[in-house]
Design an enzyme around this catalytic site. Sequence first.
Site, PDB file in Angstrom:
ATOM      1  N   GLU A 143     -19.436 132.235  16.975  1.00  0.00           N
ATOM      2  CA  GLU A 143     -20.640 132.867  16.416  1.00  0.00           C
ATOM      3  C   GLU A 143     -21.704 133.064  17.489  1.00  0.00           C
ATOM      4  OE1 GLU A 143     -23.986 132.091  12.913  1.00  0.00           O
ATOM      5  OE2 GLU A 143     -22.932 130.399  13.820  1.00  0.00           O
ATOM      6  N   ASP A 178     -23.430 136.573  11.899  1.00  0.00           N
ATOM      7  CA  ASP A 178     -24.617 136.193  11.139  1.00  0.00           C
ATOM      8  C   ASP A 178     -25.663 137.284  11.350  1.00  0.00           C
ATOM      9  OD1 ASP A 178     -27.093 135.061  10.328  1.00  0.00           O
ATOM     10  OD2 ASP A 178     -26.270 133.045  10.581  1.00  0.00           O
ATOM     11  N   GLN A 204     -22.677 135.790   7.539  1.00  0.00           N
ATOM     12  CA  GLN A 204     -23.766 134.946   7.049  1.00  0.00           C
ATOM     13  C   GLN A 204     -25.045 135.761   6.977  1.00  0.00           C
ATOM     14  OE1 GLN A 204     -23.445 131.633   9.861  1.00  0.00           O
ATOM     15  NE2 GLN A 204     -22.584 130.345   8.256  1.00  0.00           N
ATOM     16  N   GLU A 240     -26.878 131.206   4.515  1.00  0.00           N
ATOM     17  CA  GLU A 240     -27.357 130.180   5.438  1.00  0.00           C
ATOM     18  C   GLU A 240     -28.859 130.385   5.670  1.00  0.00           C
ATOM     19  OE1 GLU A 240     -25.542 128.011   9.344  1.00  0.00           O
ATOM     20  OE2 GLU A 240     -26.077 130.120   9.579  1.00  0.00           O
TER      21      GLU A 240
END
Length: 265
Positions: A143, A178, A204, A240
């Site tokens: 990530e 994300d 995310q 998140e």
Amino acid sequence: MPRFAANLTMMYTEVPFLDRFAAAAQDGFTAVEYLFPYDHPPADISARLRGNGLTQALFNLPPGNWDAGERGMACHPGREAEFADSVDRALAYAVATGCKRLHAMAGLEPTDASAAAMHATYVDNLREAARRLQPLGITLLIEPINARDMPGYFLSRQQQAHDVLAEVAAPNLQVQMDFYHCQITEGDLSKRLQQHFSGVGHIQIAGVPDRNEPDGGEVNYPHLLDLLDQLGYDGFVGCEYRPRAGTSEGLGWLHRYHASKKVSA
């Protein structure tokens, strides 16, 4: 329609960790994720998942000494054995919970290693970890994380992550995209998602700039969620974010999105 996973590290902090599974299920979530499960035995986590009808979407490999500021060690020359041990520890939880996605944190850039050494260590560690996970049907994720929240983190940009995927060349290594981190670092979310979609294994979300509910700020999440549908994304969308004032009270964004899909259908 995207399948949402509550992130139990950031959400439902009103109650103790093991009670957050029931709280998420009560609010309609069918999956959960979190940073780390290692403070609790695998059997306890598994029991909470089964008892609440939840799928374990994702969690992270052990990151080293988190309280001392460590954020993984996959890019750290000289810590290869420790990284391999972290894979072993995570596997015990993945097998117990049926989790099929594990995130390996790259780590902060060590001051005593060259960029070339960090990159080579990172690639070798990921290749070996992916090899070990593949027979179990588990995908390893990396990530990119923004430098505002995590200064000095080795992996920060989408293209960098996908270049690593190409170099490792493991079928079960993918990118955890994300949108919060990507917006802060690079922006152009729709085009980046479309460009890299084949290598994306987990999504995310969080509001930008403050990492609260995804219901305002800079990012048009209804558009991005619809784009995920158009692209055929069948994974989970991890929530998140840090609720502003109570997790359940802040889920209006999710109820509105579900309602809009029912109306359009």
